[in-house]
Design an enzyme around this catalytic site. Structure first.
Site, PDB file in Angstrom:
ATOM      1  CE  LYS A 198      -5.664   6.220  -1.950  1.00 55.19           C
ATOM      2  NZ  LYS A 198      -5.074   5.305  -1.074  1.00 55.19           N
TER       3      LYS A 198
HETATM    4  C1  LIG Z   1      -3.835   4.306  -0.803  1.00 51.85           C
HETATM    5  C2  LIG Z   1      -3.879   3.124  -0.365  1.00 51.85           C
HETATM    6  C3  LIG Z   1      -3.259   2.543   0.708  1.00 51.85           C
HETATM    7  C4  LIG Z   1      -2.177   3.212   1.532  1.00 51.85           C
HETATM    8  O1  LIG Z   1      -2.755   4.706   1.993  1.00 51.85           O
HETATM    9  P1  LIG Z   1      -1.790   5.770   2.199  1.00 51.85           P
HETATM   10  O2  LIG Z   1      -2.619   6.800   3.002  1.00 51.85           O
HETATM   11  O3  LIG Z   1      -1.389   6.333   0.935  1.00 51.85           O
HETATM   12  O4  LIG Z   1      -0.735   5.370   2.961  1.00 51.85           O
HETATM   13  C5  LIG Z   1      -3.532   1.212   1.038  1.00 51.85           C
HETATM   14  N1  LIG Z   1      -4.104   0.464   0.223  1.00 51.85           N
HETATM   15  C6  LIG Z   1      -4.821   0.731  -0.753  1.00 51.85           C
HETATM   16  C7  LIG Z   1      -5.747   0.035  -1.508  1.00 51.85           C
HETATM   17  C8  LIG Z   1      -4.488   2.169  -1.020  1.00 51.85           C
HETATM   18  O5  LIG Z   1      -5.261   2.625  -2.517  1.00 51.85           O
END
Ligand SMILES: *Cc1c(COP(=O)(O)O)cnc(C)c1O
Length: 428
Positions: A198
């Site tokens: 992210k």
């Molecule tokens: C990455 C992601 C998540 C989950 O986040 P994590 O920190 O990996 O558990 C949830 N929703 C979306 C759209 C994502 O891209």
């Protein structure tokens, strides 16, 4: 002599000499912050770094409360629990998203109702949301996917009309803004991820955001074994045994979903870098989109005029095989990958047929009864737009490509044009 890199020609970018920008980004600031946490001996539990990051992230997002927890999956689960979603409830979720958006609904024993997305934004289609509403619907989880924003005006209007909660999945949208309001400040609760991929990251981590103090108190308790927020953060509280309930001494059942001070320290520094990074990605993304709209067979994702600040997680665009000399998209992606020396992916798999969204592999946990078992079957949902995007249209690259120069964007566009020009090389 064949020209395309995938056929042995010279690549558009020689990444051994000219690498793409790196991700994650860090510097001396992160090193110093980490060492300071190490030496302080305060490695977790409502420490100074966590407290500071929560405050900074709340300000950044324009909300009263931000609370960090272990990841962007747990944030969704806690959000659902905080608004009281559970047995007998339905939650409307877009069919094109990371599996966590739906899996967490099942983890609180509710039913995810998968709906289709808009062709031009790849985000949840408000018309489909409206159609999916039943007397059991309790919440909607719009996802602001890749560079786009779900139509929050329409979603909030539907939610108001039907008395539903809105949990914004902002895992791709830290810093994005809709009509001057930040992602995560529009619905009842915002959910953020700091997973390594992210665009704000501590390796792992997540935050929930809200303007509702009652929800904030619940969310805080849910990530901290059920303890309510400390009555006075400046007071020394016995954190081992001396627990604290709400005003009436009540507790909520929960577990330990706390972040560490090391992560919070990294996040504080990352958050300082984020506005400039978002601005760079926005400028490059806009420029690249203008180039893409000139190349036959590809087109940008629509940018809604109400999106006043862009935040990109990855860069996605649309491919149109029939305008691209009939070249199958898989071949286009492999050819682009070879030209650029970077992974070129499809979108997420639609959740009605997703290898990582398979609730029926866990009967001991999810088979509450036959009716529920049937209701959570992903295959019962029809998602033609999601399927078309995944199978025929989607091209996605890491957001680090947007952190380079304008010349990098030119190079990306030239690589696509090169594939278009020499598509015949890939046809046999
Ligand atoms: C990455 C992601 C998540 C989950 O986040 P994590 O920190 O990996 O558990 C949830 N929703 C979306 C759209 C994502 O891209």
């Amino acid at each position: 002599m064949k020209k395309l890199a995938i056929n042995g020609g010279a690549p558009s970018r020689d990444t051994s000499k000219n690498p793409w920008p790196q991700w994650p980004v860090w510097g001396k600031e992160e090193e110093v912050a980490l060492i300071n946490v190490l030496h302080s001996g305060v490695w977790s539990y409502n420490g100074p770094k966590e407290t500071e990051f929560n405050k900074r992230f709340a300000e950044f997002t324009g909300v009263k409360h931000a609370i960090c927890t272990v990841n962007g999956t747990v944030t969704l689960q806690l959000a659902l629990e905080a608004v009281g979603v559970g047995v007998g409830d339905e939650v409307i979720v877009p069919g094109l998203t990371w599996q966590a958006t739906a899996a967490t609904v099942i983890d609180v024993n509710a039913v995810p109702v998968l709906v289709d997305v808009c062709e031009d934004s790849w985000c949840i289609d408000p018309k489909e949301v409206e159609k999916a509403i039943t007397p059991r619907t309790k919440a909607i989880i719009p996802v602001h996917l890749y560079g786009a924003f779900a139509d929050m005006d329409a979603i909030m209007a539907i939610a108001k009309k039907h008395n539903l909660y809105v949990i914004e999945d902002c895992a791709h949208k830290h810093g994005g803004e809709w009509n001057g309001k930040k992602a995560g400040s529009i619905g009842d609760i915002g959910s953020f991820s700091y997973q390594l991929s992210k665009h704000l990251t501590a390796g792992e981590g997540g935050s929930v955001t809200t303007n509702n103090s009652e929800l904030a108190e619940k969310l805080d308790a849910l990530r901290n074994c059920g303890r309510r927020p400390e009555p006075d953060a400046t007071e020394e509280v016995d954190k081992g045994a001396g627990d604290y309930g709400d005003d009436d001494g009540n507790f909520i059942q929960s577990g330990n979903l706390r972040i560490t001070e090391f992560q919070a320290a990294i996040l504080i520094e990352g958050l300082k870098r984020l506005p400039a990074q978002n601005a760079t990605r926005d400028a490059n993304g806009e420029y690249l989109n203008s180039l893409l709209s000139e190349i036959p067979g590809v087109s940008p994702i629509k940018r809604d005029k109400r999106e006043t600040k862009k935040a990109y997680f990855n860069f996605a665009f649309r491919y149109h095989k029939e305008e691209f000399k009939g070249l199958p998209i898989e071949k286009f992606r492999s050819a682009l990958e070879a030209e650029l020396g970077i992974v070129v992916d499809a979108s997420y798999e639609p959740l009605n047929n997703c290898s990582l969204y398979v609730p029926h592999t866990k009967p001991a946990r999810h088979k509450l009864n036959e009716a529920y078992w049937k209701a959570i079957d992903p295959k019962r949902f029809s998602l033609p737009v999601c399927e078309r995007i995944f199978k025929e249209e989607s091209v996605c690259v890491h957001h680090k490509v947007l952190m380079g120069s304008k010349a990098d964007m030119d190079l990306l566009a030239q690589a696509i044009t090169k594939i278009y020009t020499h598509a015949a090389e890939l046809m046999d």
